[in-house]
Design an enzyme around this catalytic site. Sequence first.
Site, mmCIF file in Angstrom:
data_model
loop_
_atom_site.group_PDB
_atom_site.id
_atom_site.type_symbol
_atom_site.label_atom_id
_atom_site.label_comp_id
_atom_site.label_asym_id
_atom_site.label_seq_id
_atom_site.Cartn_x
_atom_site.Cartn_y
_atom_site.Cartn_z
ATOM 1 N N LYS A 1 0.847 -1.300 -0.089
ATOM 2 C CA LYS A 1 -0.130 0.152 0.030
ATOM 3 C C LYS A 1 1.080 1.323 0.056
ATOM 4 C CE LYS A 1 -4.351 -1.645 2.143
ATOM 5 N NZ LYS A 1 -5.293 -1.667 3.285
ATOM 6 N N LYS B 1 -5.076 -10.608 -5.916
ATOM 7 C CA LYS B 1 -6.315 -11.010 -5.239
ATOM 8 C C LYS B 1 -7.194 -9.839 -5.722
ATOM 9 C CE LYS B 1 -5.540 -8.124 -1.215
ATOM 10 N NZ LYS B 1 -5.533 -8.075 0.207
ATOM 11 N N LYS C 1 -10.738 -4.179 -2.935
ATOM 12 C CA LYS C 1 -11.583 -2.915 -2.816
ATOM 13 C C LYS C 1 -10.746 -1.807 -3.722
ATOM 14 C CE LYS C 1 -13.669 -3.857 1.552
ATOM 15 N NZ LYS C 1 -13.045 -3.960 2.695
#
Length: 337
Positions: A113, A200, A203
């Site tokens: 991230k 994966k 969101k």
Amino acid sequence: MARARVLSGVQPTGALHLGNWLGAIRNWVNLQESHDTFFCVVDLHAITVPHDPARLAADTRSTAALYLACGIDPAKATVFVQSQVAAHSELCWLLNCVTPLNWLERMIQFKEKALKQGDNVSVGLLDYPVLMAADILLYDADLVPVGEDQKQHLELARDIAQQRINSRFGTEEAPILKVPEPMILKEGARVMSLTDGRSKMSKSDPNEGSRINLLDPPELITKKIKRAKTDPLMGLEFGNPERPETDNLLGLYALLSGQAREVVASECAEMGWGRFKPLLAEAAVAALQPLQERYAELAADPAELDRVLANGRQRASAVAEATLARTKAALGFLGAG
Ligand code: TYM
């Protein structure tokens, strides 16, 4: 004998998708029958990346409503909002002060991230796994049902409880915090993106077509599946490392149609994509339909959701406050002993 405790949560960032459901929430629904379950909407986690204040409250409500729509029963489980139980932030601080910085710098999700955010990475993003440890440890959770991607965070929560709190401030006979076990399902623990079978479903993927959201209408689900990445080979199979998309879509078909993998493997062994994709779309639409209907009912009755969350907050606070007081006493705070 007291029932074993379970705690888990989902971030109210964007819409919940098939990965959240098949990897985590589906498992919660079974556990509420046999365990003492706590499910929180982790809104404090949602602000570790830039967020829109105009959406946070609505997304928090809709995530809680989705828990119920998926089958969580507030008569059996405690459903609450993380930021409404102040003990989460307070225990997080106590744990921050005993957690080595380099444990956090090693976290894979942080590295991934942080890379996307360049210079804007907040201290909160680095600290996120400590807050998650506080969420779990406050409830003396025995089990934490999550998808595969949360495994490293759970190991960290275990290490903080055992090595940094219990062994320093407690005794073997009287540990301060319960060391939790992860619970990761064999199937559904890693649902992959529809546009790339090697990453994966998430969101935060900017491509909406990469995921199926739980509230997507039937036409959109069908369209996303029609456009999902495939390969040019005939016949569908599990477990071929050269065909990650095939493995993922077949796995989704098994889970969504409620059939065993062996049954699906033989049903689809000779199939081409032109026949398979409509089958998968139909299974996805049918699996999500009851959930979407329940969600619509809940959305029409906001007062009922308010009652559930107020009650959940009260029950959660009582447990969390006791653990926080115990931990503060062990750390030597004035008035906590
Ligand atoms: P979050 O909000 O990213 O995801 C919620 C749950 O969904 C699972 N999941 C998946 N499972 C299978 N395949 C996927 N593609 C997929 N994507 C997500 C996640 O593993 C998770 O179980 N840090 C957590 C939230 C959290 C938490 C906690 C969880 C905060 N405190 C305490 C358990 C206990 C998170 O960001 O999950």
